[in-house]
Design a protein around this motif. Structure first.
Motif, PDB file in Angstrom:
ATOM      1  N   ALA A   1       0.828  -1.205   0.000  1.00 13.53           N
ATOM      2  CA  ALA A   1       0.000   0.000   0.000  1.00 13.53           C
ATOM      3  C   ALA A   1       0.863   1.256   0.000  1.00 13.53           C
ATOM      4  CB  ALA A   1      -0.932  -0.004   1.211  1.00 13.53           C
ATOM      5  N   GLU A   2       1.935   1.244   0.783  1.00 16.20           N
ATOM      6  CA  GLU A   2       2.837   2.397   0.825  1.00 16.20           C
ATOM      7  C   GLU A   2       3.496   2.653  -0.528  1.00 16.20           C
ATOM      8  OE1 GLU A   2       5.621   1.838   3.977  1.00 16.20           O
ATOM      9  OE2 GLU A   2       4.074   1.809   5.542  1.00 16.20           O
ATOM     10  N   GLU A   3       3.664   1.578  -1.317  1.00 13.85           N
ATOM     11  CA  GLU A   3       4.269   1.718  -2.642  1.00 13.85           C
ATOM     12  C   GLU A   3       3.243   2.069  -3.720  1.00 13.85           C
ATOM     13  OE1 GLU A   3       7.402   1.777  -3.368  1.00 13.85           O
ATOM     14  OE2 GLU A   3       8.159   1.222  -1.377  1.00 13.85           O
ATOM     15  N   GLY A   4       1.979   2.244  -3.308  1.00 13.73           N
ATOM     16  CA  GLY A   4       0.968   2.702  -4.253  1.00 13.73           C
ATOM     17  C   GLY A   4       0.121   1.626  -4.890  1.00 13.73           C
ATOM     18  N   ALA A   5       0.243   0.380  -4.432  1.00 13.86           N
ATOM     19  CA  ALA A   5      -0.561  -0.701  -4.998  1.00 13.86           C
ATOM     20  C   ALA A   5      -1.975  -0.668  -4.425  1.00 13.86           C
ATOM     21  CB  ALA A   5       0.086  -2.050  -4.697  1.00 13.86           C
ATOM     22  N   ASN A   6      -2.916  -1.225  -5.201  1.00 12.12           N
ATOM     23  CA  ASN A   6      -4.246  -1.497  -4.692  1.00 12.12           C
ATOM     24  C   ASN A   6      -4.193  -2.832  -3.962  1.00 12.12           C
ATOM     25  OD1 ASN A   6      -5.177   0.790  -6.161  1.00 12.12           O
ATOM     26  ND2 ASN A   6      -5.364  -0.471  -7.994  1.00 12.12           N
ATOM     27  N   VAL A   7      -4.767  -2.894  -2.769  1.00 10.86           N
ATOM     28  CA  VAL A   7      -4.583  -4.079  -1.923  1.00 10.86           C
ATOM     29  C   VAL A   7      -5.919  -4.637  -1.448  1.00 10.86           C
ATOM     30  CG1 VAL A   7      -3.526  -4.989   0.184  1.00 10.86           C
ATOM     31  CG2 VAL A   7      -2.342  -3.224  -1.136  1.00 10.86           C
ATOM     32  N   MET A   8      -6.097  -5.949  -1.655  1.00 11.32           N
ATOM     33  CA  MET A   8      -7.221  -6.674  -1.070  1.00 11.32           C
ATOM     34  C   MET A   8      -6.739  -7.363   0.195  1.00 11.32           C
ATOM     35  SD  MET A   8     -10.366  -7.700  -0.963  1.00 11.32           S
ATOM     36  CE  MET A   8     -11.184  -7.517  -2.554  1.00 11.32           C
ATOM     37  N   VAL A   9      -7.343  -7.004   1.324  1.00 12.53           N
ATOM     38  CA  VAL A   9      -6.976  -7.550   2.624  1.00 12.53           C
ATOM     39  C   VAL A   9      -7.916  -8.715   2.937  1.00 12.53           C
ATOM     40  CG1 VAL A   9      -6.594  -7.028   5.055  1.00 12.53           C
ATOM     41  CG2 VAL A   9      -6.260  -5.244   3.338  1.00 12.53           C
ATOM     42  N   VAL A  10      -7.340  -9.803   3.412  1.00 14.38           N
ATOM     43  CA  VAL A  10      -8.100 -11.046   3.571  1.00 14.38           C
ATOM     44  C   VAL A  10      -7.881 -11.662   4.949  1.00 14.38           C
ATOM     45  CG1 VAL A  10      -8.534 -13.340   2.598  1.00 14.38           C
ATOM     46  CG2 VAL A  10      -7.772 -11.477   1.103  1.00 14.38           C
ATOM     47  N   GLY A  11      -8.942 -12.153   5.534  1.00 11.19           N
ATOM     48  CA  GLY A  11      -8.869 -12.855   6.808  1.00 11.19           C
ATOM     49  C   GLY A  11     -10.237 -13.404   7.160  1.00 11.19           C
ATOM     50  N   ARG A  12     -10.351 -13.966   8.335  1.00 11.81           N
ATOM     51  CA  ARG A  12     -11.626 -14.585   8.728  1.00 11.81           C
ATOM     52  C   ARG A  12     -12.555 -13.616   9.436  1.00 11.81           C
ATOM     53  NH1 ARG A  12     -11.020 -20.915  10.387  1.00 11.81           N
ATOM     54  NH2 ARG A  12      -9.457 -21.509   8.862  1.00 11.81           N
ATOM     55  N   HIS A  13     -12.026 -12.559  10.035  1.00 14.25           N
ATOM     56  CA  HIS A  13     -12.831 -11.702  10.909  1.00 14.25           C
ATOM     57  C   HIS A  13     -13.023 -10.320  10.283  1.00 14.25           C
ATOM     58  CE1 HIS A  13     -12.418 -14.859  13.855  1.00 14.25           C
ATOM     59  NE2 HIS A  13     -11.097 -14.789  13.755  1.00 14.25           N
ATOM     60  N   GLU A  14     -14.262 -10.019   9.954  1.00 17.64           N
ATOM     61  CA  GLU A  14     -14.561  -8.786   9.226  1.00 17.64           C
ATOM     62  C   GLU A  14     -14.204  -7.531  10.007  1.00 17.64           C
ATOM     63  OE1 GLU A  14     -18.143  -6.849   6.516  1.00 17.64           O
ATOM     64  OE2 GLU A  14     -18.465  -8.734   7.597  1.00 17.64           O
ATOM     65  N   ASP A  15     -14.443  -7.527  11.323  1.00 14.05           N
ATOM     66  CA  ASP A  15     -14.146  -6.332  12.108  1.00 14.05           C
ATOM     67  C   ASP A  15     -12.655  -6.003  12.080  1.00 14.05           C
ATOM     68  OD1 ASP A  15     -13.610  -8.660  13.516  1.00 14.05           O
ATOM     69  OD2 ASP A  15     -14.154  -7.811  15.470  1.00 14.05           O
ATOM     70  N   LYS A  16     -11.827  -7.035  12.168  1.00 10.39           N
ATOM     71  CA  LYS A  16     -10.379  -6.820  12.113  1.00 10.39           C
ATOM     72  C   LYS A  16      -9.946  -6.353  10.728  1.00 10.39           C
ATOM     73  CE  LYS A  16      -7.757  -9.689  14.371  1.00 10.39           C
ATOM     74  NZ  LYS A  16      -6.942 -10.888  14.767  1.00 10.39           N
ATOM     75  N   LEU A  17     -10.534  -6.940   9.683  1.00 10.77           N
ATOM     76  CA  LEU A  17     -10.203  -6.557   8.310  1.00 10.77           C
ATOM     77  C   LEU A  17     -10.554  -5.100   8.044  1.00 10.77           C
ATOM     78  CD1 LEU A  17     -11.447  -9.688   6.339  1.00 10.77           C
ATOM     79  CD2 LEU A  17      -9.070  -9.026   6.752  1.00 10.77           C
ATOM     80  N   LYS A  18     -11.703  -4.681   8.528  1.00 12.08           N
ATOM     81  CA  LYS A  18     -12.134  -3.297   8.317  1.00 12.08           C
ATOM     82  C   LYS A  18     -11.143  -2.317   8.935  1.00 12.08           C
ATOM     83  CE  LYS A  18     -16.027  -0.153   9.031  1.00 12.08           C
ATOM     84  NZ  LYS A  18     -17.386   0.015   9.610  1.00 12.08           N
ATOM     85  N   LYS A  19     -10.658  -2.633  10.130  1.00 10.84           N
ATOM     86  CA  LYS A  19      -9.690  -1.774  10.804  1.00 10.84           C
ATOM     87  C   LYS A  19      -8.381  -1.699  10.029  1.00 10.84           C
ATOM     88  CE  LYS A  19      -7.292  -1.114  15.213  1.00 10.84           C
ATOM     89  NZ  LYS A  19      -7.071  -1.661  16.585  1.00 10.84           N
ATOM     90  N   VAL A  20      -7.900  -2.864   9.558  1.00  6.70           N
ATOM     91  CA  VAL A  20      -6.659  -2.889   8.782  1.00  6.70           C
ATOM     92  C   VAL A  20      -6.817  -2.104   7.486  1.00  6.70           C
ATOM     93  CG1 VAL A  20      -5.058  -4.376   7.510  1.00  6.70           C
ATOM     94  CG2 VAL A  20      -5.867  -5.062   9.773  1.00  6.70           C
TER      95      VAL A  20
END
Length: 261
Positions: free
Chosen positions: A28-47
């Motif tokens: 993300a810092e290098e300017g890429a578009n990033v899909m964040v993945v995990g099991r817990h939606e609340d944690k993903l939203k924060k990240v």
């Protein structure tokens, strides 16, 4: 060095914490578009909110159980819907339970297979049509056990080496589409996984946790655990446009810990 990552679309699996999160942050810092993945939606939203604040690209998130084929197909579809394609696939998964051969039953072996090897196979298969279009990059996160088995981690030792066999075979098959695939193996990087293993081993060996950690650090020539950001920078180079000829390699990021050649 221009990493040519601005506007690239990255699917980073198991990225709500630990090494996966560190990789997502670096991309993300290098300017890429990033899909964040995990099991817990609340944690993903924060990240995702944190990444949006630190980078210039788009950030999306998708809850996913990577042991389920349907979830993986949905994840890839949502990534393409959000960004228009996939340029980078980072395969990553939490480690299986610690234990010896006699500790493990068929269910343990099956779950570890689905989490730590079959998920990578399924993710590559589902992403491949888009990676072919973009002449993309794949990095599979493994473990230093691909070079030197780790005592008490028989499940990890078995399936992490399978990742290497998969990547080595795919090098030739993917090369005509100019897709590069590499394996990156962390040693003792300061994550919650390492904290957990240190706790398990200190109790098993009846050694105070701090003393056990110092023993582990003394086995590393650099005398310390690595930082997640240090690991992420290596992965980021391999998936960047600056890497044009490194494929099929298995790279240790371990501070010199593994002694095997």
């Amino acid at each position: 060095m221009d990493l040519q990552l601005i506007g690239k679309n990255a699917l980073v699996v198991a990225s709500s914490q630990g090494l996966g999160k560190a990789i997502a942050e670096q991309l993300a810092e290098e300017g890429a578009n990033v899909m964040v993945v995990g099991r817990h939606e609340d944690k993903l939203k924060k990240v995702a909110e944190e990444l949006e604040a630190s980078g210039t690209g788009k950030v999306a998130y998708c809850p996913c159980d990577i042991t389920k084929s349907a979830d993986i197909k949905q994840l890839v579809a949502k990534t393409v819907e959000a960004f228009g394609g996939i340029d980078i696939l980072i395969n990553n998964a939490g480690g299986p339970p610690a234990g010896t051969f006699e500790d493990m039953d068929d269910e343990d072996w099956q779950q570890a297979f689905e989490l730590n090897l079959l998920s990578y196979i399924r993710l590559i298969r589902a992403s491949l049509p888009y990676l072919k279009q973009s002449h993309g990059r794949i990095v599979n996160i493994a473990s230093s056990s691909i070079k030197e088995p780790i005592s008490g981690l028989i499940l990890s030792n078995t399936f992490r080496t399978g990742i290497v066999g998969l990547a080595k075979t795919l090098v030739t098959e993917l090369a005509p589409d100019r897709i590069l695939i590499n394996t990156v193996a962390p040693g003792r990087i300061a994550t919650d996984r390492i904290k957990h293993l240190d706790k398990v081993n200190s109790e098993k060996n009846d050694t105070p946790l701090e003393e056990w950690e110092e023993q582990m650090k003394s086995s590393i020539p650099l005398g310390r655990y690595g930082e997640p950001a240090e690991f992420a920078k290596v992965v980021t180079f391999l998936v960047s446009g600056a890497n044009t000829f490194v494929t099929g390699t298995s790279l240790l990021v371990d501070g010199g810990m593994v002694k095997s050649i």
